[in-house]
Design a protein around this motif. Structure first.
Motif: not given
Length: 456
Positions: A84, A118-119, A122-123, A224, A227
């Motif tokens: 990020k 990024d995936l 998410k969790d 998910y 992005s």
């Protein structure tokens, strides 16, 4: 990585015989214990398909890196934060940028693919579940991947194109030995590879539709959304969206060995990208490194027992991890030199770095709180000094006022005081008049001093 349960019934029978009870009477009690142990160590078929749905259609080499990395969920979380902060870093160059990070090499390899991180970001709970499943049930996880690929292929959503090459090969025979999960062998193995070995496309797809009808309504597949930064427009082709291709030469160094339910290591590629963690050519099978687990607990008892203590062959695993005794000695000497010169030595693990950061934050908070307390005390003292000065000033003014205007508020008292003053003055005048004609005599000076001496 396989857990055998073949001997559990015999152990139960021996225990019953030693206790003097009949096997038939004790069988119902033994069965729930075995069932409880199995429920702790295994995920059900529907749970595995549910958690593997978002990544089962990745190219084999990329999926192998993902599965290795998920066994280190703390490192994955750190890599997500790094991604990020560096959203445009990708490929082999990004992997070299994190070469000094204390992450497992499988996690470092994923920074080449920011779409994947990024995936996974998410969790985090999902990431840990996948890693726990792969450690405890590698065969069942790989069977789940093949099962999902067959579903997507049957639904017309898995085929070769300019981004990937989809092929099939005969399934390898099942390995001998008991396992916790009995799965019927598949007729074929579906292999997914990049169409161009030097360029990898990371697919994004809606796992609720790409597999056709979902057979487990109580366990819907995880999904998910991608992005928009990495998948602008979200254009789906045959149920999939493709972002920009990523050119790589060495970032992918693992691949599934479907016949043996493990991951093979391409040693040449691994050593090319991990220049400071070289491994021997014989270390071509992946093994989990519990040192990079960073204290994250293992889900099942077997994994806790296997990875929570030092096992035989640890020296070989150290070579795979890049632990070199000479380099370790050099690092220790460097740390000692820094410590002697008053410098803080670098953290040796993610946990130590986080602990240091927490301690520094607490110390800063205490210093700030102390500064506020001192400032408050100083302000209180200044206020008290000002109050004391005002009171003293008021007292002085009050005393001056009373002496200058005493009796101003009581005219009668003032007149009485004035009359007494006049009476005293008149009496002294009369006394002075009576003694005005008398001659005053002074005693003579003793001693015959010179005439003309000064009077004293």
């Amino acid at each position: 990585m396989r857990i055998s349960t073949r001997h559990l019934p015999m152990v139960a029978l021996l225990f019953v015989a030693a206790a003097g009870a009949s096997p038939q009477a004790s069988a119902p009690a033994a069965a729930p214990a075995a069932s409880a142990a199995q429920s702790e160590t295994t995920f059900k078929r529907e749970e595995l398909d549910q958690m593997m749905a978002p990544v089962a259609l990745y190219p084999d080499s990329l999926l192998a890196q993902v599965m290795m990395a998920t066994t280190y969920p703390g490192d994955v979380a750190d890599a997500v934060k790094w991604m990020k902060a560096h959203p445009d870093a990708k490929g082999d160059d990004a992997v070299r940028q994190v070469a000094n990070q204390p992450w497992d090499p499988s996690v470092q390899s994923l920074v080449a693919f920011p779409q994947v991180l990024d995936l996974l970001g998410k969790d985090p709970a999902w990431v840990q579940k996948m890693g726990d499943a792969f450690l405890a049930q590698p065969e069942a996880v790989m069977d789940s991947v093949q099962r999902l690929r067959r579903q997507a292929q049957a639904a017309g959503n898995l085929k070769s194109n300019e981004q990937q090459k989809v092929t099939t090969e005969p399934a390898a025979p099942a390995a001998a030995g008991g396992t916790t999960t009995v799965v019927q062998p598949a007729a074929q193995t579906i292999v997914i590879e990049p169409a161009n070995p030097q360029v990898v496309y990371v697919p994004s797809y809606n796992s609720t539709t790409v597999y056709g009808g979902w057979p487990y309504p109580s366990y819907p597949p995880y999904y998910y959304p991608p992005s928009p930064y990495y998948y602008p427009g979200g254009a789906f082709v045959a149920g999939m969206a493709w972002g920009a291709g990523i050119a790589i030469t060495a970032s992918l160094w693992g691949n599934f060995n479907w016949g043996h339910s493990d991951i093979d290591i391409n040693v040449d590629r691994y050593n090319n990208i991990n220049s400071n963690r070289q491994i021997n050519r014989s270390d071509n099978t992946w093994r989990h490194n519990s040192a990079n687990r960073d204290g994250v607990p293992y889900r099942d008892r077997a994994s806790r027992e296997q990875y929570g203590r030092q096992l035989d062959g640890a020296g070989q695993r150290d070579n795979f991890r890049g632990h070199d005794p000479a380099r370790a000695a050099d690092r220790d000497r460097a740390r000692q030199s820094m410590s002697q010169r008053g410098f803080e030595t670098p953290a040796t693990s993610n946990r130590e770095a986080r602990d240091r950061a927490g301690q520094a934050s607490q110390q800063m908070n205490r210093q700030q709180a102390g500064g506020r307390d001192m400032a408050g005390t100083g302000a209180q003292r200044n206020a008290q000094a000002r109050d004391g000065a005002r009171q003293q000033y008021s007292g002085n003014r009050s005393g001056q006022s009373n002496s200058a205007f005493a009796g101003a508020g009581n005219p009668g008292q003032s007149r009485a005081s004035s009359n007494r003053g006049h009476g005293s003055y008149s009496a002294s005048q009369r006394s002075g008049s009576r003694s005005a004609g008398r001659q005053m005599s002074r005693p003579a000076r003793s001693g015959g001093g010179r005439s003309g001496g000064r009077r004293r």
